[in-house]
Design a protein around this motif. Structure first.
Motif, PDB file in Angstrom:
ATOM      1  N   SER A  43       0.922  -1.131  -0.061  1.00  0.00           N
ATOM      2  CA  SER A  43      -0.005  -0.086  -0.064  1.00  0.00           C
ATOM      3  C   SER A  43       0.837   1.329   0.047  1.00  0.00           C
ATOM      4  O   SER A  43       2.017   1.127  -0.053  1.00  0.00           O
ATOM      5  CB  SER A  43      -0.821  -0.017   1.423  1.00  0.00           C
ATOM      6  OG  SER A  43      -1.955   0.982   1.129  1.00  0.00           O
ATOM      7  N   LEU A  44       0.052   2.544   0.091  1.00  0.00           N
ATOM      8  CA  LEU A  44       1.131   3.613   0.053  1.00  0.00           C
ATOM      9  C   LEU A  44       1.112   4.095   1.286  1.00  0.00           C
ATOM     10  O   LEU A  44       0.431   4.125   2.340  1.00  0.00           O
ATOM     11  CB  LEU A  44       0.010   4.786  -0.799  1.00  0.00           C
ATOM     12  CG  LEU A  44      -0.090   4.829  -2.283  1.00  0.00           C
ATOM     13  CD1 LEU A  44      -0.820   3.699  -2.600  1.00  0.00           C
ATOM     14  CD2 LEU A  44      -0.431   6.098  -2.590  1.00  0.00           C
TER      15      LEU A  44
ATOM     16  N   PHE B  34     -12.758   7.374   0.606  1.00  0.00           N
ATOM     17  CA  PHE B  34     -12.468   7.145  -0.670  1.00  0.00           C
ATOM     18  C   PHE B  34     -11.822   5.688  -1.062  1.00  0.00           C
ATOM     19  O   PHE B  34     -11.563   4.947  -0.195  1.00  0.00           O
ATOM     20  CB  PHE B  34     -11.065   8.063  -1.059  1.00  0.00           C
ATOM     21  CG  PHE B  34     -11.185   9.173  -0.670  1.00  0.00           C
ATOM     22  CD1 PHE B  34     -10.738   9.710   0.476  1.00  0.00           C
ATOM     23  CD2 PHE B  34     -11.573  10.161  -1.448  1.00  0.00           C
ATOM     24  CE1 PHE B  34     -10.670  11.060   1.073  1.00  0.00           C
ATOM     25  CE2 PHE B  34     -11.469  11.749  -1.222  1.00  0.00           C
ATOM     26  CZ  PHE B  34     -11.306  11.883   0.116  1.00  0.00           C
ATOM     27  N   TYR B  36      -9.677   3.836  -4.073  1.00  0.00           N
ATOM     28  CA  TYR B  36      -9.039   3.963  -5.295  1.00  0.00           C
ATOM     29  C   TYR B  36      -8.864   2.510  -6.043  1.00  0.00           C
ATOM     30  O   TYR B  36      -8.613   1.523  -5.348  1.00  0.00           O
ATOM     31  CB  TYR B  36      -7.630   4.563  -5.062  1.00  0.00           C
ATOM     32  CG  TYR B  36      -7.747   6.072  -4.450  1.00  0.00           C
ATOM     33  CD1 TYR B  36      -7.869   6.378  -3.157  1.00  0.00           C
ATOM     34  CD2 TYR B  36      -7.528   6.993  -5.475  1.00  0.00           C
ATOM     35  CE1 TYR B  36      -8.168   7.866  -2.891  1.00  0.00           C
ATOM     36  CE2 TYR B  36      -7.668   8.428  -4.960  1.00  0.00           C
ATOM     37  CZ  TYR B  36      -7.961   8.643  -3.760  1.00  0.00           C
ATOM     38  OH  TYR B  36      -8.167  10.096  -3.329  1.00  0.00           O
ATOM     39  N   GLN B  38      -5.964   0.766  -8.380  1.00  0.00           N
ATOM     40  CA  GLN B  38      -4.691   0.753  -9.382  1.00  0.00           C
ATOM     41  C   GLN B  38      -4.729  -0.527 -10.085  1.00  0.00           C
ATOM     42  O   GLN B  38      -4.434  -1.702  -9.648  1.00  0.00           O
ATOM     43  CB  GLN B  38      -3.376   0.822  -8.386  1.00  0.00           C
ATOM     44  CG  GLN B  38      -2.308   1.031  -9.056  1.00  0.00           C
ATOM     45  CD  GLN B  38      -1.089   1.089  -7.922  1.00  0.00           C
ATOM     46  OE1 GLN B  38      -1.033   0.720  -6.766  1.00  0.00           O
ATOM     47  NE2 GLN B  38      -0.058   2.010  -8.280  1.00  0.00           N
ATOM     48  N   LEU B  44      -2.712   5.348  -9.276  1.00  0.00           N
ATOM     49  CA  LEU B  44      -3.874   5.518  -8.689  1.00  0.00           C
ATOM     50  C   LEU B  44      -5.045   5.902  -9.588  1.00  0.00           C
ATOM     51  O   LEU B  44      -4.924   7.250 -10.059  1.00  0.00           O
ATOM     52  CB  LEU B  44      -4.000   6.209  -7.184  1.00  0.00           C
ATOM     53  CG  LEU B  44      -3.094   5.507  -6.246  1.00  0.00           C
ATOM     54  CD1 LEU B  44      -3.147   6.196  -5.001  1.00  0.00           C
ATOM     55  CD2 LEU B  44      -3.877   4.074  -5.939  1.00  0.00           C
ATOM     56  N   LEU B  46      -9.336   7.447  -8.777  1.00  0.00           N
ATOM     57  CA  LEU B  46     -10.542   7.474  -7.798  1.00  0.00           C
ATOM     58  C   LEU B  46     -11.529   6.851  -8.279  1.00  0.00           C
ATOM     59  O   LEU B  46     -12.021   7.000  -9.548  1.00  0.00           O
ATOM     60  CB  LEU B  46     -10.501   8.884  -7.564  1.00  0.00           C
ATOM     61  CG  LEU B  46     -11.832   9.128  -6.517  1.00  0.00           C
ATOM     62  CD1 LEU B  46     -11.157   8.751  -5.102  1.00  0.00           C
ATOM     63  CD2 LEU B  46     -12.245  10.706  -6.733  1.00  0.00           C
ATOM     64  N   LYS B  49     -15.971   8.533  -3.964  1.00  0.00           N
ATOM     65  CA  LYS B  49     -15.618   9.291  -2.751  1.00  0.00           C
ATOM     66  C   LYS B  49     -16.936   9.595  -1.681  1.00  0.00           C
ATOM     67  O   LYS B  49     -18.196   9.905  -2.509  1.00  0.00           O
ATOM     68  CB  LYS B  49     -14.979  10.645  -2.900  1.00  0.00           C
ATOM     69  CG  LYS B  49     -15.766  11.468  -3.727  1.00  0.00           C
ATOM     70  CD  LYS B  49     -14.744  12.433  -4.386  1.00  0.00           C
ATOM     71  CE  LYS B  49     -15.659  13.403  -5.287  1.00  0.00           C
ATOM     72  NZ  LYS B  49     -14.833  14.393  -6.274  1.00  0.00           N
ATOM     73  N   GLU B  88      -5.841  -3.666  -8.048  1.00  0.00           N
ATOM     74  CA  GLU B  88      -5.632  -3.573  -6.617  1.00  0.00           C
ATOM     75  C   GLU B  88      -6.485  -2.270  -6.241  1.00  0.00           C
ATOM     76  O   GLU B  88      -6.639  -1.278  -6.666  1.00  0.00           O
ATOM     77  CB  GLU B  88      -4.219  -3.561  -6.263  1.00  0.00           C
ATOM     78  CG  GLU B  88      -4.037  -3.108  -4.737  1.00  0.00           C
ATOM     79  CD  GLU B  88      -2.792  -4.205  -4.264  1.00  0.00           C
ATOM     80  OE1 GLU B  88      -1.834  -4.174  -5.009  1.00  0.00           O
ATOM     81  OE2 GLU B  88      -2.898  -4.404  -3.106  1.00  0.00           O
ATOM     82  N   PHE B  90      -7.779   0.111  -3.277  1.00  0.00           N
ATOM     83  CA  PHE B  90      -7.321   0.765  -1.633  1.00  0.00           C
ATOM     84  C   PHE B  90      -8.490   1.687  -1.218  1.00  0.00           C
ATOM     85  O   PHE B  90      -8.993   2.479  -1.746  1.00  0.00           O
ATOM     86  CB  PHE B  90      -5.982   1.876  -2.176  1.00  0.00           C
ATOM     87  CG  PHE B  90      -5.040   0.799  -2.564  1.00  0.00           C
ATOM     88  CD1 PHE B  90      -4.592   0.801  -3.785  1.00  0.00           C
ATOM     89  CD2 PHE B  90      -4.025   0.198  -1.351  1.00  0.00           C
ATOM     90  CE1 PHE B  90      -3.333   0.291  -4.174  1.00  0.00           C
ATOM     91  CE2 PHE B  90      -3.020  -0.373  -1.707  1.00  0.00           C
ATOM     92  CZ  PHE B  90      -2.580  -0.286  -3.333  1.00  0.00           C
ATOM     93  N   PHE B 104      -4.079   5.168   3.680  1.00  0.00           N
ATOM     94  CA  PHE B 104      -4.333   4.167   3.079  1.00  0.00           C
ATOM     95  C   PHE B 104      -4.728   2.598   3.717  1.00  0.00           C
ATOM     96  O   PHE B 104      -3.870   2.599   4.577  1.00  0.00           O
ATOM     97  CB  PHE B 104      -3.626   4.122   1.892  1.00  0.00           C
ATOM     98  CG  PHE B 104      -3.850   4.967   0.701  1.00  0.00           C
ATOM     99  CD1 PHE B 104      -3.413   6.270   0.873  1.00  0.00           C
ATOM    100  CD2 PHE B 104      -4.539   4.719  -0.530  1.00  0.00           C
ATOM    101  CE1 PHE B 104      -3.433   7.241  -0.008  1.00  0.00           C
ATOM    102  CE2 PHE B 104      -4.608   5.883  -1.414  1.00  0.00           C
ATOM    103  CZ  PHE B 104      -3.978   6.976  -1.092  1.00  0.00           C
ATOM    104  N   GLY B 107      -4.708  -2.541   0.994  1.00  0.00           N
ATOM    105  CA  GLY B 107      -5.152  -2.860  -0.433  1.00  0.00           C
ATOM    106  C   GLY B 107      -5.610  -4.376  -0.469  1.00  0.00           C
ATOM    107  O   GLY B 107      -5.290  -5.304   0.160  1.00  0.00           O
TER     108      GLY B 107
END
Lengths: 116, 114
Positions: A43-44, B34, B36, B38, B44, B46, B49, B88, B90, B104, B107
């Motif tokens: 993850s970030l 949110f 997201y 990927q 990333l 969106l 939201k 993925e 998130f 975040f 994931g």
């Protein structure tokens, strides 16, 4: 929608050199920008919050002398990885928050750093 | 401190199956939520939201999420997945009181079999 760019998109450097990554908000002003790091298949992780005209705020465990952040204008923040080592290889992503006070951040495409 | 928990790390579905990805957050104040996505090799994007109002939020590509305040949850759903949804996902949260730092979840890697 709001656009955030990063430059370069990819960079390969030798161990011990420094690398600068730019993050720009193209069509809005951002008083606050954020820098994230993403490891492969992870993850970030938030590294720091970059505030225009003031010092960045770093998250716990992030070395501020290693990762220098400068937010010189309302549309530009830079992250400099100093004396890079192979373990600094990662995907670095920035995001920018609209000055208008909206709650959303807009993310850049990321910069892949490889340190040999 | 804020934290985000995603329950499923890997999900494998067949095309046309329904999807629900769990997300719980830990924060007592007013939050923005949110999701997201990927895609492999991409950055990333969106999906959707939630700031306020209707707790059922519709996003792009047929995704929706429901904010349940009492459960601190914001689960993502799609009634019928496609192979192209392999990516993925998130979940993320920020708050004004946290300086809008977006945190975040770990994931969820979704693989859709054709």
């Amino acid at each position: 929608g709001a656009v955030v760019s990063q430059h370069p998109s990819r960079v390969i450097c030798k161990s011990g050199t420094s690398v600068k990554i730019e993050c720009r908000s193209l069509d809005f002003q951002a008083t606050t920008m954020f820098w994230y790091r993403q490891f492969p298949k992870k993850s970030l992780m938030l590294m720091a919050t970059s505030n225009e005209g003031s010092k960045a705020t770093y998250e716990q465990g992030v070395e501020k002398d290693k990762f220098l952040i400068n937010h010189a204008s309302l549309t530009l923040s830079t992250l400099t990885v100093t004396s890079a080592h192979p373990e600094d290889s990662s995907f670095y992503i920035c995001s920018a928050r609209d000055q208008g006070g909206y709650n959303e951040q807009f993310f850049g495409p990321g910069t892949r750093l490889t340190v040999l | 401190a804020q934290s985000v928990s995603q329950h499923n790390h890997h999900v494998i579905l067949s095309e046309a199956a329904s999807l629900e990805l769990g997300c719980n957050y830990s924060y007592g104040g007013t939050v923005n939520l949110f999701w997201y996505v990927q895609y492999p090799g991409q950055h990333l994007q969106l999906l959707l939201k939630y700031f306020s109002g209707d707790p059922l939020v519709k996003g792009i590509k047929g995704f929706e999420a429901e904010f349940i305040k009492s459960k601190f949850s914001f689960n993502l759903r799609k009634p019928s997945v496609q192979w192209s949804d392999t990516a993925e996902y998130f979940c993320a949260v920020n708050a004004r009181t946290g300086g809008f730092k977006t945190i975040f979840g770990a994931g969820t890697r979704l693989f859709v079999k054709a």
